[in-house]
Design a protein around this motif. Structure first.
Motif, PDB file in Angstrom:
ATOM      1  N   THR A 128       0.821  -1.214   0.000  1.00  0.00           N
ATOM      2  CA  THR A 128       0.000   0.000   0.000  1.00  0.00           C
ATOM      3  C   THR A 128       0.858   1.268   0.000  1.00  0.00           C
ATOM      4  OG1 THR A 128      -0.078  -0.339   2.377  1.00  0.00           O
ATOM      5  CG2 THR A 128      -2.054  -0.951   1.129  1.00  0.00           C
ATOM      6  N   HIS A 180       2.959   3.964  -1.635  1.00  0.00           N
ATOM      7  CA  HIS A 180       2.997   4.345  -3.052  1.00  0.00           C
ATOM      8  C   HIS A 180       4.355   3.995  -3.678  1.00  0.00           C
ATOM      9  CE1 HIS A 180       2.852   6.688  -6.748  1.00  0.00           C
ATOM     10  NE2 HIS A 180       1.542   6.666  -6.593  1.00  0.00           N
ATOM     11  N   TYR A 238       7.763  -2.958  -8.849  1.00  0.00           N
ATOM     12  CA  TYR A 238       6.629  -3.400  -9.673  1.00  0.00           C
ATOM     13  C   TYR A 238       6.232  -4.837  -9.341  1.00  0.00           C
ATOM     14  CZ  TYR A 238       3.796  -4.156 -13.851  1.00  0.00           C
ATOM     15  OH  TYR A 238       2.758  -4.441 -14.710  1.00  0.00           O
ATOM     16  N   PHE A 282       2.727  -5.483  -7.583  1.00  0.00           N
ATOM     17  CA  PHE A 282       1.690  -5.947  -8.519  1.00  0.00           C
ATOM     18  C   PHE A 282       1.880  -7.394  -8.971  1.00  0.00           C
ATOM     19  CE2 PHE A 282       2.386  -1.337  -9.257  1.00  0.00           C
ATOM     20  CZ  PHE A 282       1.160  -0.883  -8.759  1.00  0.00           C
ATOM     21  N   GLN A 288       0.103   9.519 -13.751  1.00  0.00           N
ATOM     22  CA  GLN A 288      -0.932   8.573 -13.294  1.00  0.00           C
ATOM     23  C   GLN A 288      -2.303   9.240 -13.267  1.00  0.00           C
ATOM     24  OE1 GLN A 288       0.094   7.311  -9.178  1.00  0.00           O
ATOM     25  NE2 GLN A 288      -1.768   8.267  -8.423  1.00  0.00           N
ATOM     26  N   THR A 345      -0.597   1.517 -20.912  1.00  0.00           N
ATOM     27  CA  THR A 345      -1.772   0.662 -20.736  1.00  0.00           C
ATOM     28  C   THR A 345      -1.996  -0.256 -21.938  1.00  0.00           C
ATOM     29  OG1 THR A 345      -2.948   2.125 -19.264  1.00  0.00           O
ATOM     30  CG2 THR A 345      -4.299   0.769 -20.639  1.00  0.00           C
ATOM     31  N   THR A 369      -0.834  -1.726 -16.847  1.00  0.00           N
ATOM     32  CA  THR A 369      -2.070  -1.003 -16.538  1.00  0.00           C
ATOM     33  C   THR A 369      -2.071  -0.384 -15.141  1.00  0.00           C
ATOM     34  OG1 THR A 369      -2.982  -3.092 -15.785  1.00  0.00           O
ATOM     35  CG2 THR A 369      -3.497  -2.454 -18.042  1.00  0.00           C
ATOM     36  N   GLU A 370      -1.006  -0.653 -14.350  1.00  0.00           N
ATOM     37  CA  GLU A 370      -1.011  -0.203 -12.954  1.00  0.00           C
ATOM     38  C   GLU A 370      -0.551   1.256 -12.889  1.00  0.00           C
ATOM     39  OE1 GLU A 370       0.672  -2.806 -14.135  1.00  0.00           O
ATOM     40  OE2 GLU A 370      -0.304  -4.583 -13.303  1.00  0.00           O
ATOM     41  N   GLN A 404      -0.480   3.567 -10.691  1.00  0.00           N
ATOM     42  CA  GLN A 404       0.330   4.065  -9.570  1.00  0.00           C
ATOM     43  C   GLN A 404       1.821   3.885  -9.848  1.00  0.00           C
ATOM     44  OE1 GLN A 404      -2.494   2.523  -9.150  1.00  0.00           O
ATOM     45  NE2 GLN A 404      -3.637   4.105  -8.035  1.00  0.00           N
ATOM     46  N   PHE A 405       2.136   3.064 -10.832  1.00  0.00           N
ATOM     47  CA  PHE A 405       3.544   2.808 -11.134  1.00  0.00           C
ATOM     48  C   PHE A 405       4.107   3.790 -12.161  1.00  0.00           C
ATOM     49  CE2 PHE A 405       7.040   0.523 -13.228  1.00  0.00           C
ATOM     50  CZ  PHE A 405       7.813   0.252 -12.110  1.00  0.00           C
ATOM     51  N   TYR A 406       3.243   4.484 -12.873  1.00  0.00           N
ATOM     52  CA  TYR A 406       3.731   5.256 -14.035  1.00  0.00           C
ATOM     53  C   TYR A 406       4.809   6.284 -13.685  1.00  0.00           C
ATOM     54  CZ  TYR A 406      -0.160   3.320 -16.720  1.00  0.00           C
ATOM     55  OH  TYR A 406      -1.030   2.484 -17.354  1.00  0.00           O
TER      56      TYR A 406
END
Ligand code: CMX
Length: 436
Positions: free
Chosen positions: A133, A135, A189, A193, A278, A382, A387-388, A390-392
């Motif tokens: 959780t 970031h 990552y 994820f 994000q 994406t 697609t995650e 929060q990782f961008y």
């Protein structure tokens, strides 16, 4: 051929003697014009305050890296065999030297970075202990800061290195920093994820290929090409933006490159800066869930207005300096037209581009209604399955290391002093201009 460090060692003396000393002798007492009180309250917009050699931003035209536009870099910088996007290795060489490297020099840099890529076990443990959780940007900053444990600069400073030699361990740290970022990003990552298992770096592959592989996309050549473009265009945006300026400022205290860049990352993690990466996708997805896919222009317009009326910004639009469409946006749009012309989300990004500037102009506040770099990156990632959201911004951070590291090396080579601008209280300003 010369290595990057050897070439820099050749360039530094002439940059000091023939460029910086000359500029200061000829123009040192010349003024850029008045400083306005408004600029103190207004985020220092337009205040000339920093030297930054890697890139300069023109408000109309966008960024140039050592004088070269993004299309010029795409044409001139070495590519991977069979690839058509520039290798970020070449961009780093260009940022540092102002020169376009040979294919062989870029190969050597790929190998050097792959050889330096491993991260200390205790840094792996720090990341493994982070709750999923937390970031990804906070995890990224923690890990980069912890790399200071093995800083060549910090060690050399403790051992009493001469000022003239500062740039050398700074260079070594900068190379280590860039080299280790894929392993840090990959671990974050996979921990957050995936299953937490990070594959090994391939010593024969280029930086972007290795980063893609660590994220689990090494077999997708189009994604690897995207990363090459992504890292190249996100690397540097002159010196005044939050991440670049923070790195330079912290470095001016002779904090090593890991501490300096860790600080940059904390700035990049803000929603008005790199986190917009994000935020754009989150905003687009919310729009889709509210008005459906293939929505009409009117429905999109209404959604944009509802964002503004709720007192929020339209993420990915506007810029502190730029006044036209960001060429980094255009480069990504061209990539999408080539590789994913029929992607529905890409179509939505295009529709938003047709609609938002008009609305921002009508709303009448934003000085620049046009899209910035962040308006386009999420849809590309994406598309390939990353697609995650929060990782961008972590990927933005990997890239931003190139620009910050290059300037840190030059700052130490040029003997840049501690930064210490003057601040005033509102009370002091009132007193200063009392009868004027
Ligand atoms: N949506 C809504 N309002 C906007 C806006 C946008 N995209 N861009 C600017 N405005 C508003 C500002 O919030 C400001 O409002 P207030 O007067 O109420 O404070 C007003 O317009 C004037 O702002 P500005 O001078 O045009 O812009 P700034 O230099 O202050 O800020 C930026 C620049 C990027 C922070 C702002 O345009 C913004 O918030 N954009 C959305 C977030 C974003 O995309 N950030 C990423 C930038 C690129 C990057 O660093 O990665």
């Amino acid at each position: 051929p010369l290595t990057l460090k050897e070439r820099l060692a050749e360039l530094i003396p002439s940059q000091i003697d023939q460029v910086v000393k000359q500029i200061r002798a000829d123009h040192g007492k010349k003024s850029f014009g008045p400083v306005l009180v408004d600029q103190l309250y207004g985020g220092m917009r337009g205040l000339p305050a920093l030297i930054w050699d890697g890139s300069v931003l023109d408000a109309e035209e966008g960024i140039r890296f050592r004088g070269k536009s993004i299309p010029e870099c795409q044409a001139l910088l070495p590519k991977a065999p069979g690839g058509s996007e520039p290798l970020p290795e070449g961009l780093f060489w260009l940022l540092l030297t102002g020169e376009v490297p040979t294919q062989e020099q870029v190969r050597a840099l790929s190998r050097d970075w792959a050889a330096r890529a491993a991260i200390p076990e205790f840094v792996e443990e720090i990341l493994d202990r982070c709750p999923p959780t937390l970031h990804p940007m906070s995890q990224f900053s923690l890990a980069v800061t912890a790399l200071n444990h093995d800083s060549a600069f910090a060690r050399a400073y403790q051992e009493g290195i001469s000022k003239k030699e500062y740039w050398q361990p700074t260079f070594d740290d900068a190379m280590d920093l860039i080299a280790k970022l894929p392993n840090i990003a990959g671990r974050i990552y996979r921990n957050v994820f995936g299953d937490g298992k990070v594959p090994a770096i391939d010593l024969e592959k280029d930086y972007s290929h290795n980063l893609a592989a660590l994220l689990g996309f090494g077999d997708n050549e189009a994604f690897v090409e995207l990363l090459r473009l992504y890292i190249t265009i996100h690397s540097d945006h002159e010196g005044g933006n939050v991440s670049a300026h923070t790195g330079k400022l912290v470095g001016s205290a002779l904090s090593d490159p890991f501490l300096s860049f860790g600080a940059s990352l904390n700035g990049l993690a803000g929603p008005l800066h790199g986190l917009a990466n994000q935020e754009v996708l989150i905003w687009l997805r919310k729009m889709q869930s509210k008005i459906g896919e293939n929505a009409s222009d009117d429905a999109v317009k209404e959604y944009v207005w509802s964002t503004l009326k709720a007192g929020q910004v339209v993420p990915g639009y506007g810029h502190a300096v730029l006044r036209k469409t960001d060429p980094r946006y255009t480069a990504q749009r061209e990539f999408a037209l080539k590789h994913l012309p029929n992607d529905p989300l890409f179509k939505l990004v295009g529709q938003v581009y047709d609609i938002v500037p008009g609305i921002l102009l009508e709303a009448g506040k934003a000085k620049n209604p046009w899209p910035n770099v962040d308006a386009h990156s999420g849809v590309l990632l994406t598309h390939y399955g990353l697609t995650e959201m929060q990782f961008y911004t972590v990927l933005f951070g990997v890239s931003r290391a190139f620009g910050v590291a290059a300037q840190l090396i030059w700052d130490r080579a040029l003997g840049a002093p501690l930064e210490r601008p003057k601040s005033y209280s509102s009370d002091a300003i009132q007193r200063m201009f009392k009868d004027k």
